[in-house]
Motif scaffolding. Structure first.
Motif, PDB file in Angstrom:
ATOM      1  N   PRO A   1      -5.090   4.247  10.565  1.00  0.00           N
ATOM      2  CA  PRO A   1      -4.511   4.120   9.214  1.00  0.00           C
ATOM      3  C   PRO A   1      -4.591   2.721   8.625  1.00  0.00           C
ATOM      4  O   PRO A   1      -3.988   2.450   7.584  1.00  0.00           O
ATOM      5  CB  PRO A   1      -3.055   4.540   9.431  1.00  0.00           C
ATOM      6  CG  PRO A   1      -2.768   4.175  10.855  1.00  0.00           C
ATOM      7  CD  PRO A   1      -4.054   4.397  11.603  1.00  0.00           C
TER       8      PRO A   1
ATOM      9  N   HIS B   1     -12.011   8.762   3.836  1.00  0.00           N
ATOM     10  CA  HIS B   1     -10.966   9.797   3.827  1.00  0.00           C
ATOM     11  C   HIS B   1     -11.489  11.118   4.395  1.00  0.00           C
ATOM     12  O   HIS B   1     -10.829  11.748   5.247  1.00  0.00           O
ATOM     13  CB  HIS B   1     -10.473  10.008   2.390  1.00  0.00           C
ATOM     14  CG  HIS B   1      -9.543  11.178   2.245  1.00  0.00           C
ATOM     15  ND1 HIS B   1      -8.197  11.098   2.554  1.00  0.00           N
ATOM     16  CD2 HIS B   1      -9.764  12.454   1.830  1.00  0.00           C
ATOM     17  CE1 HIS B   1      -7.637  12.276   2.331  1.00  0.00           C
ATOM     18  NE2 HIS B   1      -8.562  13.114   1.892  1.00  0.00           N
TER      19      HIS B   1
ATOM     20  N   ARG C   1      -7.072  12.717   8.003  1.00  0.00           N
ATOM     21  CA  ARG C   1      -6.318  12.963   6.775  1.00  0.00           C
ATOM     22  C   ARG C   1      -7.117  13.792   5.765  1.00  0.00           C
ATOM     23  O   ARG C   1      -6.691  13.956   4.624  1.00  0.00           O
ATOM     24  CB  ARG C   1      -5.933  11.626   6.124  1.00  0.00           C
ATOM     25  CG  ARG C   1      -5.020  10.764   6.982  1.00  0.00           C
ATOM     26  CD  ARG C   1      -4.886   9.339   6.436  1.00  0.00           C
ATOM     27  NE  ARG C   1      -3.998   8.559   7.260  1.00  0.00           N
ATOM     28  CZ  ARG C   1      -2.740   8.250   6.911  1.00  0.00           C
ATOM     29  NH1 ARG C   1      -2.276   8.634   5.743  1.00  0.00           N
ATOM     30  NH2 ARG C   1      -1.971   7.555   7.720  1.00  0.00           N
TER      31      ARG C   1
ATOM     32  N   PHE D   1      -6.172  13.031  -1.645  1.00  0.00           N
ATOM     33  CA  PHE D   1      -6.899  11.779  -1.900  1.00  0.00           C
ATOM     34  C   PHE D   1      -6.638  11.451  -3.368  1.00  0.00           C
ATOM     35  O   PHE D   1      -7.179  12.097  -4.264  1.00  0.00           O
ATOM     36  CB  PHE D   1      -8.396  11.949  -1.631  1.00  0.00           C
ATOM     37  CG  PHE D   1      -9.215  10.713  -1.899  1.00  0.00           C
ATOM     38  CD1 PHE D   1      -9.363   9.733  -0.936  1.00  0.00           C
ATOM     39  CD2 PHE D   1      -9.859  10.532  -3.118  1.00  0.00           C
ATOM     40  CE1 PHE D   1     -10.129   8.601  -1.173  1.00  0.00           C
ATOM     41  CE2 PHE D   1     -10.627   9.415  -3.371  1.00  0.00           C
ATOM     42  CZ  PHE D   1     -10.755   8.445  -2.395  1.00  0.00           C
TER      43      PHE D   1
ATOM     44  N   THR E   1      -4.553   9.675   1.438  1.00  0.00           N
ATOM     45  CA  THR E   1      -5.118   8.365   1.108  1.00  0.00           C
ATOM     46  C   THR E   1      -4.833   8.046  -0.352  1.00  0.00           C
ATOM     47  O   THR E   1      -5.012   8.895  -1.223  1.00  0.00           O
ATOM     48  CB  THR E   1      -6.643   8.359   1.336  1.00  0.00           C
ATOM     49  OG1 THR E   1      -6.916   8.661   2.705  1.00  0.00           O
ATOM     50  CG2 THR E   1      -7.240   6.999   0.994  1.00  0.00           C
TER      51      THR E   1
ATOM     52  N   TYR F   1      -6.185   5.571  -3.133  1.00  0.00           N
ATOM     53  CA  TYR F   1      -7.312   4.683  -3.432  1.00  0.00           C
ATOM     54  C   TYR F   1      -7.066   3.995  -4.770  1.00  0.00           C
ATOM     55  O   TYR F   1      -6.974   4.659  -5.806  1.00  0.00           O
ATOM     56  CB  TYR F   1      -8.614   5.477  -3.468  1.00  0.00           C
ATOM     57  CG  TYR F   1      -9.813   4.692  -3.930  1.00  0.00           C
ATOM     58  CD1 TYR F   1     -10.061   3.388  -3.476  1.00  0.00           C
ATOM     59  CD2 TYR F   1     -10.738   5.251  -4.824  1.00  0.00           C
ATOM     60  CE1 TYR F   1     -11.158   2.673  -3.897  1.00  0.00           C
ATOM     61  CE2 TYR F   1     -11.846   4.544  -5.246  1.00  0.00           C
ATOM     62  CZ  TYR F   1     -12.052   3.258  -4.783  1.00  0.00           C
ATOM     63  OH  TYR F   1     -13.144   2.542  -5.213  1.00  0.00           O
TER      64      TYR F   1
ATOM     65  N   PRO G   1       0.863   7.078   2.789  1.00  0.00           N
ATOM     66  CA  PRO G   1      -0.590   7.206   2.642  1.00  0.00           C
ATOM     67  C   PRO G   1      -1.321   5.997   3.193  1.00  0.00           C
ATOM     68  O   PRO G   1      -0.766   4.889   3.259  1.00  0.00           O
ATOM     69  CB  PRO G   1      -0.777   7.306   1.123  1.00  0.00           C
ATOM     70  CG  PRO G   1       0.393   6.567   0.553  1.00  0.00           C
ATOM     71  CD  PRO G   1       1.535   6.849   1.489  1.00  0.00           C
ATOM     72  N   ARG G   2      -2.550   6.217   3.589  1.00  0.00           N
ATOM     73  CA  ARG G   2      -3.423   5.086   3.906  1.00  0.00           C
ATOM     74  C   ARG G   2      -3.854   4.456   2.586  1.00  0.00           C
ATOM     75  O   ARG G   2      -4.258   5.150   1.661  1.00  0.00           O
ATOM     76  CB  ARG G   2      -4.661   5.565   4.665  1.00  0.00           C
ATOM     77  CG  ARG G   2      -5.598   4.430   5.053  1.00  0.00           C
ATOM     78  CD  ARG G   2      -6.840   4.950   5.730  1.00  0.00           C
ATOM     79  NE  ARG G   2      -7.549   3.873   6.415  1.00  0.00           N
ATOM     80  CZ  ARG G   2      -8.557   4.067   7.245  1.00  0.00           C
ATOM     81  NH1 ARG G   2      -8.965   5.292   7.499  1.00  0.00           N
ATOM     82  NH2 ARG G   2      -9.141   3.053   7.840  1.00  0.00           N
TER      83      ARG G   2
END
Length: 444
Positions: A165, A186, A191, A196, A240, A242, A270-271
């Motif tokens: 992560p 992703h 995940r 996303f 994720t 972004y 979330p990442r």
């Protein structure tokens, strides 16, 4: 990099002597008096050779061998045996040792066995990388195409980071594929079935971006629903988040965003992946906010090269884009000859992959009419020229469809008319409009 060697022996004199011998041959040697501390430093990424004595107190060599192979069954492990321990040496080979040396042994014999064991370990790790890369590239989702060293290294790095992560900071010039790399990461992680969420931080409406990032309070909620809107961090929970064009985020939102990222530490958080249109030099002079992301919050930097630095990938990328576009348009791909390949690799592509992608679409529709000029400028899709309008693109597409149909039916207008569902007068009008001569498609 010097090849690492782990040597385990409870006899200090032997340990020191053998360690010095290997260090003189430029091996990176770690010495351990027992099996337990050696096992504590081992993991499946260890790149070198393990040497262990068989007769040791507490944990003997055979037990150490079994426990080490449980970490990685393909370790290269060399067993050292005393007189009368041959049966144990044979047993170690059955379990999975690479080889054994019976004391006393010559320095030359030792170095020869260690070298062969190291070569085998390197081959094992290289094959693993190839298998991992093949699995990633053949899986669902976007692919990172290319055979250049930079792209192969990028795929290796991302394959190792995919299940971790760790937040990523992707940077590079406009059009180098930052969004593709974010999505690739992703889709090839654990995940992939979670959200996303993409937020474009390049905006003229900071208030709207604030709501996208941090949600609406109850006071700001939709009067019809009576509920507050969730933040991007909540919507991307378990997946994720972004954040693209992070270098252009309004200054008023920088501190709240840094705070939110610092606090996103829960397992369901979330990442975080951010991207910036900055090359390496521009990154050195970036704002304190960007540097805080890059240097202070544990982000791993991923630098994407401009297309002109990976010229060996250009033709492969172009042909892939061309096949995709022609499939989308339902037309036959035009020929890519050696002359065009040469011109593609000589052009500097200031718009990077995005420009190549646009040119492939134009070439699918226009063929040679969209070829590269003699001065290396794209005559129909240059980055510096005006972007074609929708009407231009529709006309190009229509012209290409007509030419394809004429080619298939060898210039027979009645068959073309039937296939395309056109009235006779409409077909003649379009041939005149695009200056298409049906006789050029007839087979003599």
């Amino acid at each position: 990099m010097n090849i690492p060697v782990i040597f385990v022996d409870d006899d200090k004199a032997i340990r020191d002597a053998l360690g010095q011998t290997l260090e003189l041959e430029d091996y990176d040697v770690q010495l351990f008096p027992g099996a337990k501390p050696a096992l504590d430093v081992l993991d499946s990424q260890f790149q070198g050779v393990i040497i262990t004595d068989i007769n040791m107190p507490v944990i003997n060599g055979l037990t150490f061998l079994k426990q080490a192979l449980a970490i990685d069954p393909e370790f290269s492990i060399i067993m050292l045996t005393g007189h009368g321990d041959i049966s144990m040496a044979v047993e170690s080979m059955r379990i999975g040792a690479y080889d054994f040396l019976e004391k006393p042994f010559s320095t030359e014999h030792l170095l020869d066995v260690v070298k062969r064991a190291a070569d085998k370990r390197q081959l094992v790790l290289e094959n693993r990388e190839l298998r991992r890369e093949l699995e990633v590239q053949s899986g669902p989702g976007p692919r990172l195409l290319g055979t250049s060293p930079m792209i192969r290294q990028l795929r290796r790095v991302l394959s190792h980071l995919a299940q971790n992560p760790t937040p990523l900071f992707i940077h590079g010039q406009h059009g180098t594929g930052k969004s593709l790399v974010a999505r690739f990461t992703h889709d090839h992680s654990n995940r992939q079935h979670s959200p996303f969420i993409t937020i474009n931080c390049q905006t003229e409406h900071p208030h709207q971006l604030h709501h996208e990032l941090f949600g609406l309070t109850n006071d700001e909620s939709d009067p019809l629903s009576g509920t507050a809107a969730a933040s991007a961090f909540h919507r991307a929970s378990g997946g994720t988040l972004y954040l693209k064009h992070i270098e252009q985020i309004p200054s008023a939102l920088q501190l709240p965003l840094l705070t939110a990222i610092r606090e996103a530490k829960a397992p369901e958080s979330p990442r975080i992946i951010v991207s910036a249109a900055l090359d390496n030099q521009q990154l050195q002079h970036a704002s304190p906010f960007v540097k805080a992301l890059y240097y202070e919050l544990g982000f791993v930097g991923i630098a994407l090269p401009p297309l002109h630095q990976r010229r060996e990938d250009i033709v492969m990328l172009f042909k892939n884009f061309l096949r995709t576009d022609c499939s989308r348009f339902g037309i036959e791909p035009p020929q890519v000859d050696n002359e065009l390949e040469h011109e593609l690799t000589q052009y500097n592509w200031p718009g990077n992959i995005r420009e190549l992608r646009t040119f492939a679409e134009r070439y699918a529709l226009m063929g040679k009419q969209a070829s590269l000029g003699v001065n290396g400028d794209i005559t129909a899709a240059s980055h510096s020229q005006q972007v074609p309008t929708l009407a231009d693109r529709v006309a190009d597409f229509e012209c290409k469809l007509l030419c394809d149909a004429l080619h298939r039916h060898q210039g027979r207008l009645k068959d073309v008319q039937s296939e395309l569902g056109l009235a006779r007068k409409t077909l003649y009008d379009k041939l005149k409009k695009y200056e298409i001569n049906k006789d050029e498609f007839k087979v003599s």
